[in-house]
Design a protein around this motif. Structure first.
Motif: not given
Length: 195
Positions: A55-56, A61-63, A100-103
Motif C-alpha cells: 500500500p502506498p 489510497h485508503v486501504e 482502495a482509492i478515494d475519489v
C-alpha cells in the motif's frame, strides 16, 4: 459563601477539556474468514502466499484504513481454502493488487448546497491475485489470475463508524466475487492439479 480555590477550578477545567479529546467509540468488526467453505485440495507439497502489493499509504489510497484491507482478506482466503495434499511441487498465491482509492465527488454549491446532502466520495476497491502451480522439476505447470472490483459512494455526513461499516461490507462483497471467480478459474485452468 465560601470561595472555591483556584486549583480546584483549574482541575475541573482540565478534566472537561480532556473529555473533549476522547476519540469516538469505534465499532469492532468480525474477522473475515473462509473456513466455512470447502477446501481446495491441490496436488502440491507446499503452498506459498506472497504479498506483492505494498500500500502506498498516501492519498488517494485508503486501504490501510479499512477494518480488513482487501489484501489481508485475500491472504486469509488463501490460508483458509488452499490445501496442499501432494508429495511434491509448489503452489504460489500472489496478491498483486489490494487497493482502495478515494475519489472525491463534486458537491452542490451555493444556497442549494446548504440543504442538499451530497455523496462526497466514491471508493473504488480492487483485488487481484495470481495462482501458479508447478511440480518439483518445473516441467508441469499452470497459472490463473483473478480480479474482483467494487465501487460504492459515501454521503458527506457519514460518521467514521458508518464509513468503516461501508468499507467492511465492501471488502466482504469483494471477496465473495473473488471467491466465485477463483473457484471458476481454478476449476478450468488448473483442473489437473485439483484433487
Amino acid at each position: 459563601m465560601k470561595r472555591i480555590p483556584a486549583f480546584l477550578l483549574l482541575a475541573a477545567a482540565g478534566l472537561s477539556l480532556a473529555a473533549c479529546d476522547t476519540p469516538p467509540h469505534r465499532e469492532p468488526f468480525p474477522q473475515l474468514t473462509y473456513q466455512h467453505l470447502a477446501p481446495i485440495h491441490l496436488d502440491v507439497a507446499k503452498i506459498v502466499i506472497v504479498d506483492a502489493y505494498q500500500p502506498p499509504m498516501t492519498d488517494p489510497h485508503v486501504e490501510q484504513d479499512f477494518p480488513t484491507p482487501p489484501a489481508t482478506a485475500a491472504r486469509q482466503w488463501a490460508q483458509d481454502r488452499l490445501k496442499a495434499v501432494g508429495s511434491d511441487g509448489v503452489a504460489t498465491f500472489t496478491i498483486t493488487d489490494g487497493s482502495a482509492i478515494d475519489v472525491p465527488l463534486p458537491r452542490t454549491t451555493g444556497l442549494t448546497g446548504v440543504v442538499t446532502e451530497d455523496q462526497s466520495d466514491r471508493y473504488d476497491v480492487t483485488v487481484t491475485v495470481r495462482l501458479e502451480v508447478e511440480n518439483r522439476m518445473g516441467n508441469h505447470r499452470g497459472a490463473i489470475t483473478a480480479t474482483a472490483k467494487r465501487s460504492e459512494t459515501a454521503a458527506e455526513d457519514m460518521t467514521l463508524n458508518e464509513r468503516e461499516k461501508l468499507w467492511f461490507e465492501m471488502t466482504d462483497a469483494l471477496m465473495k466475487s473473488l471467491n466465485a471467480e477463483l473457484e471458476q478459474r481454478i476449476g478450468t485452468g488448473l483442473k489437473e492439479f485439483v484433487r
